[in-house]
Scaffold this active site. Sequence first.
Site, PDB file in Angstrom:
ATOM      1  N   SER A  12      43.761  41.403  32.441  1.00 18.50           N
ATOM      2  CA  SER A  12      44.400  40.194  32.953  1.00 18.50           C
ATOM      3  C   SER A  12      43.664  38.985  32.390  1.00 18.50           C
ATOM      4  CB  SER A  12      44.406  40.212  34.491  1.00 18.50           C
ATOM      5  OG  SER A  12      45.134  39.121  34.987  1.00 18.50           O
ATOM      6  N   HIS A  39      48.535  41.041  31.878  1.00 15.69           N
ATOM      7  CA  HIS A  39      49.275  40.168  32.786  1.00 15.69           C
ATOM      8  C   HIS A  39      49.625  38.881  32.053  1.00 15.69           C
ATOM      9  CE1 HIS A  39      47.292  42.174  36.537  1.00 15.69           C
ATOM     10  NE2 HIS A  39      48.323  42.868  36.090  1.00 15.69           N
ATOM     11  N   ASP A 132      44.791  45.184  40.537  1.00 12.20           N
ATOM     12  CA  ASP A 132      45.734  45.958  39.734  1.00 12.20           C
ATOM     13  C   ASP A 132      44.962  46.878  38.793  1.00 12.20           C
ATOM     14  OD1 ASP A 132      48.216  46.843  38.884  1.00 12.20           O
ATOM     15  OD2 ASP A 132      48.556  45.175  37.503  1.00 12.20           O
TER      16      ASP A 132
END
Length: 189
Positions: A12, A39, A132
């Site tokens: 991310s 992401h 995540d």
Amino acid sequence: MGRYRAITMGVSTGGMAVLRALLGALPADFPLPVLAVQHVSPLSGGELALLLDETCAIRVKEADDQEVPTGGTVYLAPANYHLLLEPEGSLALSLDPPVNFSRPSIDVLFESAAEALGDALIGVVLSGVGSDGSRGLRCIKERGGTAVVQDPADAIAPGMPLNALKLVTPDYRLTLAQMPQLFITLSEQ
């Protein structure tokens, strides 16, 4: 064919720099496909794949629905789509609701790939905020796969690695600089 059939990775915060460093150190003839979730904003185009493809020896592209992944290629989840690996080995794109506030979600990729490949999968949690990837990495470990977590002290954002370490005892906890050689070594097993 060796033990492993694919690497999944999720990143991310700081993703562009992380992926450039990691993928840029892999050779063009790297034998495993790499399935990756970064992401990104739902409005992003395919610029990340294009930029990485220009700077890496290994091929980098956005994943296409029903495509069969091959070695020497990195498949990035397109913006606003979950990326999954189907049991028969093809990729799938999904518009299912966000998971962990994310679409694409790292957990969705990891869990589907763990179901499809079992102990032939390597899962990698890299820099990012939030959790995540943690559940998905646990799923990979439970099915006999290999878990790799970036050392939180080495991460641009340590949240995702720290959360992964709460759920999983990884097979490898490494700095970003150590990972390419590990992946090359594992791909030869």
